[in-house]
Enzyme design. Structure first.
Site, short mmCIF file in Angstrom:
data_model
loop_
_atom_site.label_atom_id
_atom_site.label_comp_id
_atom_site.label_asym_id
_atom_site.label_seq_id
_atom_site.Cartn_x
_atom_site.Cartn_y
_atom_site.Cartn_z
N GLY A 52 -88.46 -98.56 68.92
CA GLY A 52 -89.05 -97.61 69.85
C GLY A 52 -90.40 -97.14 69.37
O GLY A 52 -91.12 -97.87 68.68
N CYS A 53 -90.75 -95.91 69.69
CA CYS A 53 -92.05 -95.34 69.29
C CYS A 53 -92.19 -95.37 67.77
O CYS A 53 -91.33 -94.88 67.05
CB CYS A 53 -92.16 -93.91 69.80
SG CYS A 53 -93.64 -93.06 69.22
N PHE A 54 -93.27 -95.94 67.29
CA PHE A 54 -93.42 -96.07 65.83
C PHE A 54 -93.65 -94.73 65.14
O PHE A 54 -93.48 -94.61 63.94
CB PHE A 54 -94.48 -97.09 65.42
CG PHE A 54 -95.81 -97.03 66.11
CD1 PHE A 54 -96.34 -95.88 66.64
CD2 PHE A 54 -96.58 -98.19 66.21
CE1 PHE A 54 -97.60 -95.84 67.25
CE2 PHE A 54 -97.83 -98.20 66.82
CZ PHE A 54 -98.33 -97.01 67.34
N TRP A 55 -94.04 -93.69 65.87
CA TRP A 55 -94.16 -92.37 65.25
C TRP A 55 -92.82 -91.90 64.70
O TRP A 55 -92.73 -91.35 63.62
CB TRP A 55 -94.69 -91.34 66.25
CG TRP A 55 -96.05 -91.60 66.79
CD1 TRP A 55 -97.01 -92.41 66.26
CD2 TRP A 55 -96.61 -91.04 67.98
NE1 TRP A 55 -98.13 -92.40 67.05
CE2 TRP A 55 -97.92 -91.57 68.11
CE3 TRP A 55 -96.13 -90.17 68.96
CZ2 TRP A 55 -98.76 -91.23 69.17
CZ3 TRP A 55 -96.97 -89.81 70.01
CH2 TRP A 55 -98.26 -90.34 70.12
#
Length: 219
Positions: A52-55
Site C-alpha cells: 500500500g502507501c509507502f509512507w
C-alpha cells in the site's frame, strides 16, 4: 492480529520442503527496463516490499531491529525513472514500495514476511483502505530463490490456514528495478507526524504494530 501473529510463528517452525514452486509470471515490458544494481553492505541482505502507501510501510520497518536504510520508491512497472505523478496515475505499472537492508543474524526474511502480512490487507487487489489503484498492490519483489520460496511457501500456508477471510492476492515477482521516490517522501511519518494522514492512518497502524511486535523493536 494477535491470533495471526501466533499462527505465523507456528508456520515459521514448519518444514518449507513442501513449498509449491509456482512459476512467476514474466512482465516483458518490465523486464525490458535496465535492471537496478543493488549494492548490499557486507553481512546484509536486501528486501523490496509493497504494502500500500509507502509512507505507512516505511514507518513500520524503520522501527524493526536489524533493518537499516529504509527507502521509499517504485518497483514493478514499465516506465524508466517514473515520477510520483506518473505512478499515482496508475498507468506506469509501478507499485509504491520500500527497499531496505537487513541483517539476517538479527532478523530473518521469514520474520520480515511475518511483519509484512500482519500489517496490511493482502486480500484486496490493487487497494489498501481508501487508497485505490495498482500502485497500492501487495507485492514481494524477491532478490533470490530463497526469498521466492519463503514468500510462496508462507503465502500458500496462510491461505490454507484460513488466517484471512479471503485469498491472499500478494504478487510474488522477481526483482528487476527500484527507483527512489522524491526526497519529500523519505522519512515521511517522522518528518510530517502531525499531518492528518499521519495522525489518522499511519499512527494507529504503527501503534498496533508496536504492540504485537514489541520484542522486535529497536531501542
Amino acid at each position: 492480529m494477535k491470533y495471526f501473529h501466533i499462527l505465523f510463528i507456528l508456520l515459521l517452525t514448519g518444514n518449507m520442503a513442501c513449498a509449491q514452486q509456482t512459476p512467476s509470471k514474466k512482465n516483458k515490458t518490465m523486464q525490458d527496463l535496465p535492471k537496478t544494481e543493488v549494492e548490499t553492505p557486507n553481512g546484509y541482505e536486501v528486501a523490496t516490499l509493497g504494502a500500500g502507501c509507502f509512507w505507512c510501510t516505511e514507518a513500520i520497518y524503520q522501527n524493526l531491529q536489524g533493518v537499516e536504510t529504509v527507502r521509499s520508491g517504485y518497483s514493478g512497472g514499465h516506465v524508466d525513472q517514473p515520477t510520483y505523478r506518473q505512478v499515482t496515475s496508475g498507468t506506469s505499472g509501478h507499485a509504491e514500495v520500500i527497499q531496505f537492508y537487513f541483517d539476517p543474524a538479527v532478523i530473518s526474511f521469514e520474520e520480515i514476511l511475518e511483519v509484512f502480512w500482519s500489517t496490511h490487507d493482502p486480500t484486496t487487489l490493487n487497494r489498501q483502505g481508501a487508497d485505490v489503484g495498482p500502485q497500492y498492490r501487495s507485492a514481494v519483489f524477491y532478490h533470490n530463490e530463497a526469498q521466492k520460496e519463503a514468500a510462496e511457501f508462507y503465502k500458500n500456508k496462510l491461505n490454507a490456514s484460513g488466517a484471512f477471510d479471503k485469498p491472499i492476492v500478494t504478487e510474488v515477482t522477481a526483482f528487476n528495478n527500484f527507483y527512489v521516490a522524491e526526497d519529500y517522501h523519505q522519512n515521511y511519518f517522522n518528518d510530517n507526524g502531525m499531518q492528518p494522514y499521519c495522525q489518522f492512518v499511519i499512527r494507529p497502524k504503527l501503534e498496533k504494530f508496536k504492540k504485537v511486535f514489541a520484542e522486535k523493536l529497536k531501542d
